[in-house]
Design a protein around this motif. Structure first.
Motif, short mmCIF file in Angstrom:
data_model
loop_
_atom_site.label_atom_id
_atom_site.label_comp_id
_atom_site.label_asym_id
_atom_site.label_seq_id
_atom_site.Cartn_x
_atom_site.Cartn_y
_atom_site.Cartn_z
N LEU A 271 25.85 -8.62 3.20
CA LEU A 271 24.86 -9.26 2.33
C LEU A 271 24.28 -10.47 3.04
O LEU A 271 25.03 -11.34 3.52
N TYR A 272 22.98 -10.56 3.09
CA TYR A 272 22.31 -11.62 3.83
C TYR A 272 22.73 -13.00 3.34
O TYR A 272 23.12 -13.87 4.14
N ASP A 273 22.66 -13.22 2.03
CA ASP A 273 22.98 -14.55 1.50
C ASP A 273 24.47 -14.85 1.61
O ASP A 273 24.87 -15.97 1.92
N TYR A 274 25.32 -13.85 1.38
CA TYR A 274 26.76 -14.09 1.41
C TYR A 274 27.23 -14.49 2.81
O TYR A 274 28.08 -15.37 2.97
N ALA A 275 26.68 -13.85 3.86
CA ALA A 275 27.08 -14.22 5.22
C ALA A 275 26.71 -15.67 5.50
O ALA A 275 27.49 -16.42 6.10
N LEU A 276 25.53 -16.08 5.07
CA LEU A 276 25.10 -17.47 5.27
C LEU A 276 26.00 -18.45 4.52
O LEU A 276 26.22 -19.58 4.98
N PHE A 277 26.52 -18.02 3.39
CA PHE A 277 27.34 -18.93 2.58
C PHE A 277 28.66 -19.30 3.25
O PHE A 277 29.34 -20.22 2.81
N PHE A 278 29.03 -18.59 4.32
CA PHE A 278 30.19 -19.03 5.09
C PHE A 278 29.99 -20.48 5.54
O PHE A 278 30.94 -21.28 5.55
N VAL A 310 18.55 -16.34 11.04
CA VAL A 310 17.22 -16.66 11.58
C VAL A 310 16.56 -15.43 12.19
O VAL A 310 15.32 -15.29 12.18
N LYS A 311 17.36 -14.49 12.69
CA LYS A 311 16.80 -13.29 13.31
C LYS A 311 15.99 -12.45 12.33
O LYS A 311 15.18 -11.62 12.76
N ARG A 312 16.21 -12.64 11.05
CA ARG A 312 15.46 -11.85 10.06
C ARG A 312 14.09 -12.44 9.78
O ARG A 312 13.32 -11.87 9.00
N LEU A 313 13.77 -13.56 10.37
CA LEU A 313 12.45 -14.16 10.15
C LEU A 313 11.37 -13.34 10.84
O LEU A 313 11.54 -12.87 11.97
N ASP A 314 10.22 -13.19 10.17
CA ASP A 314 9.08 -12.52 10.80
C ASP A 314 8.26 -13.55 11.60
O ASP A 314 8.69 -14.71 11.77
N ASP A 315 7.10 -13.13 12.06
CA ASP A 315 6.29 -14.00 12.90
C ASP A 315 5.81 -15.25 12.18
O ASP A 315 5.47 -16.26 12.82
N ARG A 316 5.81 -15.21 10.85
CA ARG A 316 5.36 -16.36 10.06
C ARG A 316 6.47 -17.38 9.82
O ARG A 316 6.21 -18.48 9.37
N GLY A 317 7.72 -16.95 10.07
CA GLY A 317 8.86 -17.80 9.71
C GLY A 317 9.38 -17.52 8.32
O GLY A 317 10.07 -18.34 7.73
N ILE A 318 9.08 -16.32 7.79
CA ILE A 318 9.53 -15.88 6.47
C ILE A 318 10.55 -14.76 6.63
O ILE A 318 10.37 -13.87 7.49
N SER A 323 13.49 -2.56 3.61
CA SER A 323 14.61 -1.79 3.04
C SER A 323 15.86 -1.80 3.90
O SER A 323 16.83 -1.13 3.57
N THR A 324 15.86 -2.56 4.99
CA THR A 324 16.99 -2.51 5.92
C THR A 324 18.03 -3.58 5.63
O THR A 324 18.95 -3.79 6.42
N TRP A 325 17.92 -4.29 4.52
CA TRP A 325 18.84 -5.39 4.25
C TRP A 325 19.09 -5.46 2.74
O TRP A 325 18.41 -4.81 1.96
N TRP A 326 20.06 -6.27 2.38
CA TRP A 326 20.27 -6.54 0.97
C TRP A 326 20.76 -7.97 0.80
O TRP A 326 21.68 -8.41 1.48
N CYS A 327 20.09 -8.68 -0.06
CA CYS A 327 20.48 -10.03 -0.46
C CYS A 327 20.91 -9.94 -1.92
O CYS A 327 20.19 -9.36 -2.74
N PHE A 328 22.06 -10.48 -2.27
CA PHE A 328 22.55 -10.29 -3.63
C PHE A 328 21.72 -11.07 -4.65
O PHE A 328 21.08 -10.50 -5.52
N SER A 340 14.06 -16.10 -2.58
CA SER A 340 15.40 -16.68 -2.75
C SER A 340 16.20 -16.59 -1.47
O SER A 340 16.95 -17.51 -1.12
N ALA A 341 16.03 -15.50 -0.71
CA ALA A 341 16.71 -15.39 0.59
C ALA A 341 16.21 -16.46 1.55
O ALA A 341 16.99 -17.06 2.30
N GLN A 342 14.90 -16.70 1.54
CA GLN A 342 14.33 -17.76 2.37
C GLN A 342 14.95 -19.11 2.02
O GLN A 342 15.32 -19.90 2.89
#
Length: 514
Positions: A271-278, A310-318, A323-328, A340-342
């Motif tokens: 989960l994108y957000d859960y990993a960051l919460f470490f 940060v690797k999930r950021l696009d060229d805009r910084g968003i 469909s390749t990810w999931w944020c809870f 909310s993921a941003q």
């Protein structure tokens, strides 16, 4: 899987001893259909424990015991025969329930998408009577329905005793009393929140002792915050940090949850957000303990989570929305989670920058600062809608509660505008709302952050107070005042009615009101 055996071994050395408390049944009850009651069921006393002990039960007889509060532990039964010598085994069915619905509604009716094996029931065959039986499985309940499915025509059975050896690693004697000046409803809310946390404190901080009975990092983050103001069991937080840090997924990501048995291992859920919460859990742990050794050990893993995020950021910084990810974020089918993921990324980057500063990691500090500036500027340029006065998410520019709350927590706007954002959120109430206590926690935290303390308390009293009015012994995984049978799993029978992320009223009360 990436294994750091030294961290795992340190985690195992921090395995807590569980306290055991023997609890007895308080009443024998009936569960009665009542449209006015929570989920359509209420309880009524049918006899006292003494009257129950004097009765005998034959084929197709049943009774329901009420322990008077929520418990997690191991059940023991003392059973004897009445009448002729038993000439056939006793066949018993036990059904365990945190709430009356689990006792009243047959599990055979369950059609949810989670495994029905989470429904708590036990089928017993007793060959020799009298017998003292200790059930090998740990259960989580207030009520037990006992059904005598069969004996023989020659004998019945009576019960000398049913009790529970309740277990927890949360020592209630470590919890300070609240000031007498606080309102009674706040004191009671605090008590129930502490009970919720205590029953989730086992050999790790479990998310729910009925289901899923394992360590999830999103729940851990909130449990740890509550723990610092109550039980102060710092070693249990440290153990959980070591488990997450010591067993990561192949790309270095901290997994969303960890299993303890048959040996410690990380689940493959990412989960994108859960990993960051470490990063946030480590930050909060250091703030509570000033444990520099743990910070030094785990900082490389925390920094890696920021780099992966940060690797999930696009060229805009968003944060890219595909469909390749999931944020809870929340249990909500309609919620777009890009904004909310941003915001979670920015929130965790800021926590990471504080830790880099403490450690004197200048290169990390510089990198993180650059990413905070990039993501904050991008949020204002691409996600802030001046006409709406809200942050929007996804291709369709969705306005949701979750997006505003997380942007407020990330402090993307200046403080005065941040406060106005939350005022506008409460006034206009976007249709894409909140579902879980997890999301309500973040709303209340954001309100306290901007100084709207009265609104924060009002929201807490309305939401957790609603659970109290509906009979909560411990606080629940999900509570929708407008749909009290709502479940993300297809059935309220499998909802968790003692859930980690719902324990945080005690954190708010003891941090902001004491």
């Amino acid at each position: 899987m990436l294994i750091d055996q030294q961290l795992v071994e340190k985690a195992e050395k921090l395995m807590p001893s569980l306290q055991t408390n023997e609890v007895e049944i308080q009443n024998i009850i009936e569960v009665i259909a009542d449209d006015a009651a929570f989920q359509g069921w209420r309880i009524k006393q049918s006899m006292t424990p003494q009257e129950w002990k004097e009765r005998s039960y034959g084929k197709n007889d049943s009774f329901i015991v009420d322990f008077g509060d929520h418990y997690v532990g191991y059940v023991k039964l003392a059973i004897k025969s009445v009448g002729s010598p038993p000439d056939a085994p006793l066949k018993l069915k036990l059904t365990f329930g945190e709430m009356p619905c689990e006792i009243a509604e047959p599990f055979e009716s369950y059609e949810g998408w989670l495994s029905s094996s989470w429904l708590q029931e036990e089928l017993l065959f007793v060959d020799v009577l009298p017998a003292e039986i200790r059930l090998p499985r740990r259960y989580c309940f207030r009520y037990i329905k006992v059904e005598v499915l069969d004996t023989s025509v020659k004998y019945k059975v009576a019960f000398d005793d049913i009790h529970c050896d309740a277990v927890t690693s949360g020592d209630i004697l470590q919890v300070a009393a609240l000031p007498a000046s606080l309102p009674q409803d706040i004191v009671e809310m605090d008590r129930i929140a502490i009970k919720t946390l205590q029953d989730c404190m086992q050999t790790v901080f479990e998310d729910g002792p009925k289901r899923d009975r394992r360590l999830w990092i999103g729940d851990l983050r909130l449990q740890a915050q509550a723990n610092y103001y109550t039980f102060q069991n710092y070693d249990l937080v440290k153990r959980c940090l070591y488990l997450f840090g010591g067993m990561r997924l192949e790309d270095g990501t901290v997994g969303a949850c960890v299993f303890e048995k048959p040996y410690a291992h990380v689940d493959d859920t990412k989960l994108y957000d859960y990993a960051l919460f470490f990063v946030s859990v480590l930050h909060d742990y250091y703030e509570a303990t000033k444990d520099m050794d743990v910070l030094l050990e785990l900082w490389p893993i925390a920094m890696e989570q920021l780099e992966i995020g940060v690797k999930r950021l696009d060229d805009r910084g968003i944060v890219a929305d595909d469909s390749t990810w999931w944020c809870f974020t929340d249990w909500h089918d309609e919620l777009n989670k890009q904004a909310s993921a941003q915001a979670v990324l920015i929130y965790c980057l800021k926590h990471g920058r504080e830790l880099a500063s403490i450690l004197g990691k200048q290169e990390h500090y510089k990198y993180i600062t650059e990413k905070i500036q990039l993501t904050t500027n991008a949020s204002m340029q691409y996600l802030w809608d001046e006409n709406e006065g809200f942050f929007v998410s996804g291709e369709n520019g969705q306005v949701s509660w979750a997006s505003q709350i997380w942007m407020a927590l990330a402090e993307v706007l200046p403080s005065e505008l941040n406060a106005l954002l939350l005022e506008r959120l409460l006034e206009e109430s976007p249709s894409v709302g909140m579902t879980t206590p997890y999301m309500y926690h973040h709303l209340i935290e954001a309100l306290f952050l901007v100084g709207h303390n009265e609104q924060a308390i009002t929201q807490m009293q309305a939401y957790w107070g609603g659970m109290m009015q509906d009979g909560a012994d411990t606080f629940w995984e999900l509570y929708n005042p407008n749909d009290k049978k709502q479940s993300p799993y297809g059935s309220n029978l499998i909802n968790s009615y003692c859930h980690a992320w719902s324990c945080t009223p005690t954190y708010f009360i003891r941090k902001y009101l004491v």
